[in-house]
Design a protein around this motif. Structure first.
Motif, PDB file in Angstrom:
ATOM      1  N   LEU A 200      -3.704  -2.218   0.245  1.00  0.00           N
ATOM      2  CA  LEU A 200      -4.214  -0.889  -0.087  1.00  0.00           C
ATOM      3  C   LEU A 200      -4.331  -0.047   1.177  1.00  0.00           C
ATOM      4  O   LEU A 200      -4.117   1.166   1.138  1.00  0.00           O
TER       5      LEU A 200
ATOM      6  N   ASN B 223      -2.907   3.631   1.335  1.00  0.00           N
ATOM      7  CA  ASN B 223      -3.909   4.694   1.467  1.00  0.00           C
ATOM      8  C   ASN B 223      -3.802   5.430   2.797  1.00  0.00           C
ATOM      9  O   ASN B 223      -4.004   6.631   2.856  1.00  0.00           O
TER      10      ASN B 223
ATOM     11  N   ILE C 115      -7.624   2.271  -9.386  1.00  0.00           N
ATOM     12  CA  ILE C 115      -7.791   1.183  -8.417  1.00  0.00           C
ATOM     13  C   ILE C 115      -9.277   0.894  -8.209  1.00  0.00           C
ATOM     14  O   ILE C 115      -9.702  -0.259  -8.207  1.00  0.00           O
TER      15      ILE C 115
ATOM     16  N   PRO D 288      -9.875  -2.284   2.400  1.00  0.00           N
ATOM     17  CA  PRO D 288      -8.491  -2.018   1.989  1.00  0.00           C
ATOM     18  C   PRO D 288      -7.485  -3.079   2.425  1.00  0.00           C
ATOM     19  O   PRO D 288      -6.464  -3.254   1.783  1.00  0.00           O
TER      20      PRO D 288
ATOM     21  N   ILE E 292      -1.632  -4.216  -3.580  1.00  0.00           N
ATOM     22  CA  ILE E 292      -1.240  -3.253  -4.605  1.00  0.00           C
ATOM     23  C   ILE E 292       0.272  -3.275  -4.741  1.00  0.00           C
ATOM     24  O   ILE E 292       0.986  -3.354  -3.743  1.00  0.00           O
TER      25      ILE E 292
ATOM     26  N   ASN F 289       0.937   0.170  -9.064  1.00  0.00           N
ATOM     27  CA  ASN F 289      -0.469   0.371  -8.711  1.00  0.00           C
ATOM     28  C   ASN F 289      -1.403  -0.644  -9.356  1.00  0.00           C
ATOM     29  O   ASN F 289      -2.549  -0.349  -9.664  1.00  0.00           O
TER      30      ASN F 289
ATOM     31  N   VAL G  29      -3.676  -3.772  -8.772  1.00  0.00           N
ATOM     32  CA  VAL G  29      -4.353  -4.273  -7.575  1.00  0.00           C
ATOM     33  C   VAL G  29      -4.803  -5.718  -7.752  1.00  0.00           C
ATOM     34  O   VAL G  29      -5.076  -6.167  -8.865  1.00  0.00           O
TER      35      VAL G  29
END
Length: 192
Positions: free
Chosen positions: A42, A46, A65, A91, A96, A100, A102
């Motif tokens: 992630l 991100n 998420i 994270p 992921i 998407n 997770v």
């Protein structure tokens, strides 16, 4: 301790937790086999949206998420007779995939609260920025509330797109009072 964490991981059956398939504890370094995946962390998705391999996350995907990780943490806290504390919700410990989906992983610091106790005591564990203030002020007492604080920081990072390390380098003289800055976001109506 490592055997205990493998035991935790082997008992977990949740769609948002990476599934441990097999393990061998007879070697000096235990060998763990997890479900086959094609994931990124992630943190990669991100914090590096301009990287050619990583597509930016839409706000609706970020909310999805967050809900899935919250459900996985609730599963750890309430599914078992003794709550399992994940302790490192960040994270880098969330995988992921392209759809998407997770998966929470890395139970290396996970522990369960002994029956009849309200917390565990363990000093010196955690990642700067994701450590709950009460963990520091109580000299290492950790319970479900500390996991919730870690999740709150993850949520802040996920929804703002900021890296917590950048956030901690702000003009506060290296003090790390995330709680006050989150409150400031609400007071200034910057969280919608």
């Amino acid at each position: 301790m490592y055997c205990l964490n493998v035991l935790f991981a082997s008992q977990l059956n949740h769609k948002s937790i990476l599934k441990l398939i097999r393990c061998c504890l007879e070697t000096q370094i235990p060998i763990l086999v997890f479900e086959s995946i094609e994931y990124e962390t992630l943190a990669d998705r991100n914090h590096r949206p301009s990287h050619p391999c990583f597509k930016p996350l839409l706000f609706t995907n970020r909310l999805k998420i967050a809900v899935e990780i919250a459900n996985a943490i609730a599963y750890l806290h309430f599914r078992f007779a003794k709550p399992i504390l994940f302790r490192i919700i960040k994270p880098w410990n969330i995988l992921i995939d392209k759809q998407n989906i997770v998966k929470l992983f890395d139970f290396s610091l996970s522990v369960s609260i002994p029956k009849g106790e309200t917390h565990i005591k363990d000093v010196g564990r955690g990642t700067m920025g994701f450590v709950a203030p009460e963990y520091v002020t109580t000299r290492g007492c950790f319970n479900e509330k500390c996991d919730v604080f870690c999740f709150d920081v993850l949520l802040f990072v996920l929804l703002t797109g900021q890296e917590i390390t950048d956030y901690l380098r702000c003009e506060k003289g290296n003090k790390f009072y995330l709680v006050y800055d989150v409150k400031k976001y609400f007071v200034n109506n910057r969280v919608k």
